[in-house]
Scaffold this motif. Structure first.
Motif, PDB file in Angstrom:
ATOM      1  N   LEU A 184       3.102  -6.080   7.752  1.00 27.66           N
ATOM      2  CA  LEU A 184       2.765  -4.901   6.950  1.00 27.66           C
ATOM      3  C   LEU A 184       2.515  -5.237   5.485  1.00 27.66           C
ATOM      4  CD1 LEU A 184       5.402  -2.413   8.432  1.00 27.66           C
ATOM      5  CD2 LEU A 184       2.952  -2.479   8.914  1.00 27.66           C
ATOM      6  N   ASP A 185       3.016  -6.363   5.040  1.00 28.08           N
ATOM      7  CA  ASP A 185       2.828  -6.778   3.652  1.00 28.08           C
ATOM      8  C   ASP A 185       1.522  -7.551   3.526  1.00 28.08           C
ATOM      9  OD1 ASP A 185       2.990  -7.528   1.046  1.00 28.08           O
ATOM     10  OD2 ASP A 185       4.631  -8.954   1.313  1.00 28.08           O
ATOM     11  N   VAL A 186       0.460  -6.871   3.078  1.00 26.12           N
ATOM     12  CA  VAL A 186      -0.845  -7.518   2.954  1.00 26.12           C
ATOM     13  C   VAL A 186      -1.122  -7.952   1.513  1.00 26.12           C
ATOM     14  CG1 VAL A 186      -1.807  -6.285   4.925  1.00 26.12           C
ATOM     15  CG2 VAL A 186      -1.999  -5.280   2.642  1.00 26.12           C
ATOM     16  N   GLY A 187      -0.089  -7.875   0.669  1.00 21.39           N
ATOM     17  CA  GLY A 187      -0.233  -8.373  -0.694  1.00 21.39           C
ATOM     18  C   GLY A 187      -0.987  -7.462  -1.644  1.00 21.39           C
ATOM     19  N   ALA A 188      -1.106  -6.176  -1.301  1.00 19.55           N
ATOM     20  CA  ALA A 188      -1.838  -5.247  -2.176  1.00 19.55           C
ATOM     21  C   ALA A 188      -0.882  -4.582  -3.165  1.00 19.55           C
ATOM     22  CB  ALA A 188      -2.533  -4.182  -1.343  1.00 19.55           C
ATOM     23  N   PRO A 189      -1.225  -4.550  -4.443  1.00 16.49           N
ATOM     24  CA  PRO A 189      -0.360  -3.882  -5.431  1.00 16.49           C
ATOM     25  C   PRO A 189      -0.430  -2.373  -5.270  1.00 16.49           C
ATOM     26  CG  PRO A 189      -2.402  -4.579  -6.454  1.00 16.49           C
ATOM     27  CD  PRO A 189      -2.438  -5.117  -5.061  1.00 16.49           C
ATOM     28  N   PRO A 190       0.542  -1.645  -5.806  1.00 13.33           N
ATOM     29  CA  PRO A 190       0.491  -0.180  -5.758  1.00 13.33           C
ATOM     30  C   PRO A 190      -0.742   0.342  -6.494  1.00 13.33           C
ATOM     31  CG  PRO A 190       2.671  -0.957  -6.412  1.00 13.33           C
ATOM     32  CD  PRO A 190       1.770  -2.144  -6.450  1.00 13.33           C
ATOM     33  N   VAL A 191      -1.176   1.531  -6.110  1.00 14.23           N
ATOM     34  CA  VAL A 191      -2.329   2.141  -6.776  1.00 14.23           C
ATOM     35  C   VAL A 191      -1.917   2.625  -8.172  1.00 14.23           C
ATOM     36  CG1 VAL A 191      -4.040   3.988  -6.692  1.00 14.23           C
ATOM     37  CG2 VAL A 191      -3.320   2.864  -4.585  1.00 14.23           C
ATOM     38  N   THR A 346     -10.164   0.147   0.876  1.00 19.50           N
ATOM     39  CA  THR A 346      -9.047  -0.402   0.106  1.00 19.50           C
ATOM     40  C   THR A 346      -7.695   0.170   0.521  1.00 19.50           C
ATOM     41  OG1 THR A 346      -9.355   1.294  -1.607  1.00 19.50           O
ATOM     42  CG2 THR A 346     -10.531  -0.794  -1.898  1.00 19.50           C
ATOM     43  N   GLY A 347      -7.697   1.173   1.399  1.00 21.68           N
ATOM     44  CA  GLY A 347      -6.429   1.762   1.819  1.00 21.68           C
ATOM     45  C   GLY A 347      -6.575   2.540   3.114  1.00 21.68           C
ATOM     46  N   ILE A 348      -5.447   2.728   3.804  1.00 16.96           N
ATOM     47  CA  ILE A 348      -5.411   3.441   5.079  1.00 16.96           C
ATOM     48  C   ILE A 348      -4.382   4.569   4.986  1.00 16.96           C
ATOM     49  CG2 ILE A 348      -4.870   3.265   7.545  1.00 16.96           C
ATOM     50  CD1 ILE A 348      -7.382   1.786   6.924  1.00 16.96           C
ATOM     51  N   VAL A 349      -4.719   5.715   5.590  1.00 18.73           N
ATOM     52  CA  VAL A 349      -3.768   6.806   5.763  1.00 18.73           C
ATOM     53  C   VAL A 349      -3.650   7.063   7.263  1.00 18.73           C
ATOM     54  CG1 VAL A 349      -3.194   9.211   5.277  1.00 18.73           C
ATOM     55  CG2 VAL A 349      -4.402   7.843   3.553  1.00 18.73           C
ATOM     56  N   LYS A 370      -6.050  -6.403   7.194  1.00 17.91           N
ATOM     57  CA  LYS A 370      -5.455  -6.872   5.933  1.00 17.91           C
ATOM     58  C   LYS A 370      -5.675  -5.845   4.813  1.00 17.91           C
ATOM     59  CE  LYS A 370      -4.535 -10.658   8.107  1.00 17.91           C
ATOM     60  NZ  LYS A 370      -3.183 -10.833   8.680  1.00 17.91           N
ATOM     61  N   VAL A 371      -5.589  -4.574   5.193  1.00 22.01           N
ATOM     62  CA  VAL A 371      -5.732  -3.462   4.248  1.00 22.01           C
ATOM     63  C   VAL A 371      -4.411  -2.701   4.219  1.00 22.01           C
ATOM     64  CG1 VAL A 371      -6.936  -1.291   3.784  1.00 22.01           C
ATOM     65  CG2 VAL A 371      -8.212  -3.266   4.618  1.00 22.01           C
ATOM     66  N   PRO A 372      -3.911  -2.311   3.050  1.00 23.13           N
ATOM     67  CA  PRO A 372      -2.604  -1.653   2.980  1.00 23.13           C
ATOM     68  C   PRO A 372      -2.640  -0.212   3.489  1.00 23.13           C
ATOM     69  CG  PRO A 372      -3.617  -1.667   0.828  1.00 23.13           C
ATOM     70  CD  PRO A 372      -4.513  -2.486   1.706  1.00 23.13           C
ATOM     71  N   VAL A 373      -1.546   0.195   4.126  1.00 25.54           N
ATOM     72  CA  VAL A 373      -1.347   1.600   4.456  1.00 25.54           C
ATOM     73  C   VAL A 373      -0.768   2.268   3.208  1.00 25.54           C
ATOM     74  CG1 VAL A 373      -0.103   3.249   5.909  1.00 25.54           C
ATOM     75  CG2 VAL A 373      -0.988   1.121   6.899  1.00 25.54           C
ATOM     76  N   ARG A 374      -1.412   3.313   2.730  1.00 22.48           N
ATOM     77  CA  ARG A 374      -0.987   3.984   1.496  1.00 22.48           C
ATOM     78  C   ARG A 374      -0.105   5.199   1.773  1.00 22.48           C
ATOM     79  NH1 ARG A 374      -1.314   0.205  -2.307  1.00 22.48           N
ATOM     80  NH2 ARG A 374      -3.437  -0.536  -2.708  1.00 22.48           N
ATOM     81  N   TYR A 375      -0.472   6.003   2.777  1.00 24.09           N
ATOM     82  CA  TYR A 375       0.307   7.190   3.119  1.00 24.09           C
ATOM     83  C   TYR A 375       0.355   7.325   4.636  1.00 24.09           C
ATOM     84  CZ  TYR A 375       0.481   9.085  -1.646  1.00 24.09           C
ATOM     85  OH  TYR A 375       0.738   9.272  -2.986  1.00 24.09           O
ATOM     86  N   ILE A 376       1.405   8.005   5.119  1.00 19.11           N
ATOM     87  CA  ILE A 376       1.486   8.352   6.532  1.00 19.11           C
ATOM     88  C   ILE A 376       1.879   9.822   6.657  1.00 19.11           C
ATOM     89  CG2 ILE A 376       2.064   6.020   7.299  1.00 19.11           C
ATOM     90  CD1 ILE A 376       4.965   6.911   7.568  1.00 19.11           C
ATOM     91  N   PHE A 388       3.692   5.253   1.928  1.00 19.47           N
ATOM     92  CA  PHE A 388       4.153   4.300   2.937  1.00 19.47           C
ATOM     93  C   PHE A 388       5.083   3.272   2.328  1.00 19.47           C
ATOM     94  CE2 PHE A 388       3.619   0.440   5.578  1.00 19.47           C
ATOM     95  CZ  PHE A 388       4.100   0.959   6.769  1.00 19.47           C
ATOM     96  N   ASP A 389       6.215   3.057   2.991  1.00 22.00           N
ATOM     97  CA  ASP A 389       7.219   2.080   2.588  1.00 22.00           C
ATOM     98  C   ASP A 389       7.455   1.165   3.788  1.00 22.00           C
ATOM     99  OD1 ASP A 389       9.657   0.693   2.203  1.00 22.00           O
ATOM    100  OD2 ASP A 389      10.413   2.234   0.853  1.00 22.00           O
TER     101      ASP A 389
END
Length: 402
Positions: A184-191, A346-349, A370-376, A388-389
């Motif tokens: 789950l850690d794809v190395g993307a910084p927070p928005v 750049t992000g997935i919901v 390799k794209v971060p999940v931002r919200y669920i 997403f945490d």
């Protein structure tokens, strides 16, 4: 006269003998000179060969003290695996937010009753041995986490745990948790929502995934944080899409820019971005069409939207998110790959996690794209759209499994 002739013959003989001696001496001198040159050449070459031989010996010496060194590619791969394991262990060790874990746990109830419950039954046996590996592989590859993620988790257990470790369910669960967190850690910084003013977010997704509802909830959340939000109703091809967004706009107190039904989505989104710029908004969120006549039409339209947005505000959109429905399982991975092949994401919901037993698809999406999940989305209420945490998600997914 005879004497003179004899004297001449003797003199000539002596001269001839002297010349012969001189020639022989010259030949011997040239021979010695040639040998001397050869010795000097050989002597100069020898020191060059010696260091190379000693260098080879120095390289070979350590190999005699340890098992044969693998090829460079294999050695590098092993180093990468070791680094990944270390990163996974560090990520898994990070504390999870209790409140987020509790919310995720409620939303993942059906998923926990799926492949996670099968894993629980597998490791609940009184006697566990190396034969557990084939059963573990079967459970993982029949789950909706995608083949790549399944293989990564299985190989991490297989390679890092010995025979004695495989008899300990706690160690197996720890490895599964650690590897899941690493996936789950794809190395993307927070928005950074304040990086631009206005910050422009483009939202994609096929019809029926909850895209417009997600935009409305996100707008309400951001407005609740004091941000001025403008919404662009760019889905002009779906009946009532603009009306649905306007309802959310009224709830959040956000203006909605809309056009005629069936009109040009690009012009609507252009006006929304321009309004955000002119009115000094903090955030502009743009909805898009989820279906046109063909996939090619849809992708061409989305590319046109991006070009037009850049004219309204150079450099935007600053983020492009795709909304996926968890209930579709691995089809969500296919959808995401199709969109990502056509344009940058750049992000997935992920929506509808609470109504699906396939929430593990998040692992597959992160591993494949390799794209971060931002919200669920874990429910129908506004607060059920949650940031997403990864640690909280893993804790909720595998909680109470031992």
């Amino acid at each position: 006269m005879v004497r003179e002739l004899v004297t001449l013959v003797v003199v000539l003989s002596v001269v001839g003998l002297f010349i012969w001696i001189l020639r022989r001496a010259g030949d011997q001198s040239r021979t010695r000179s040639s040998k001397s040159v050869q010795e000097r050449v050989v002597g100069a070459a020898a020191p060059e060969r010696a260091p190379r031989e000693r260098k080879r010996k120095r390289k070979a010496a350590p190999a005699g003290k340890r098992p044969p060194t693998p090829a460079p590619e294999e050695e590098e791969e092993e180093d990468d695996d070791a680094d990944a394991d270390a990163d996974a262990a560090a990520a898994a060790a990070a504390p999870a937010d209790d409140e987020a874990t509790s919310a995720f746990k409620a939303g993942l109830a059906k998923t926990r009753g799926g492949f996670v419950a099968k894993l629980g039954k597998l490791f609940a046996k009184k006697q566990i041995d190396a034969d557990v590996l084939p059963a573990l592989e079967e459970v993982l590859f029949t789950a909706d986490i995608g083949p790549r993620a399944a293989d990564r988790i299985f190989e991490s257990v297989k390679k890092s745990l010995g025979k004695d470790d495989l008899a300990d369910p706690a160690k197996i669960w720890a490895k599964i948790r650690a590897t899941s967190t690493a996936i789950l850690d794809v190395g993307a910084p927070p928005v950074d929502w304040s990086a631009k003013k206005p910050f422009v977010l483009l939202v994609l997704g096929v019809n029926g995934v909850g895209k417009t509802t997600t935009i409305g909830k996100l707008a309400a959340l951001m407005a609740g944080q004091g941000k001025r939000v403008v919404l662009g109703a760019g889905d002009t091809f779906r009946a009532a899409a603009a009306e649905q967004l306007e309802v959310w706009g009224k709830r959040a107190g956000c203006p909605v820019v809309r056009g005629k039904e069936g009109g040009d989505p690009s012009s609507v989104i252009f006006e929304a971005v321009k309004r955000g710029v002119d009115e000094g908004a903090d955030l502009v969120i743009c909805d898009t069409a989820g279906r046109l006549h063909t996939k090619t039409d849809l992708m061409d339209e989305l590319k046109k939207v991006r070009r037009v947005m850049d004219k309204a505000m150079p450099g935007c959109p600053h983020e492009t998110w795709m909304v996926l429905d968890a209930t579709t399982g691995q089809n969500a991975i296919t959808q995401a790959k199709t969109f990502k092949d056509a344009m940058e994401i750049t992000g997935i919901v992920i929506t509808k996690l609470d109504g699906s037993a396939k929430g593990g698809v998040i692992l597959g999406i992160c591993d494949e794209l390799k794209v971060p999940v931002r919200y669920i989305g874990v429910g129908e209420q506004l607060q059920d759209l949650r940031p997403f945490d990864a640690n909280a998600f893993v804790a909720a997914l595998y909680d109470d499994t031992e």
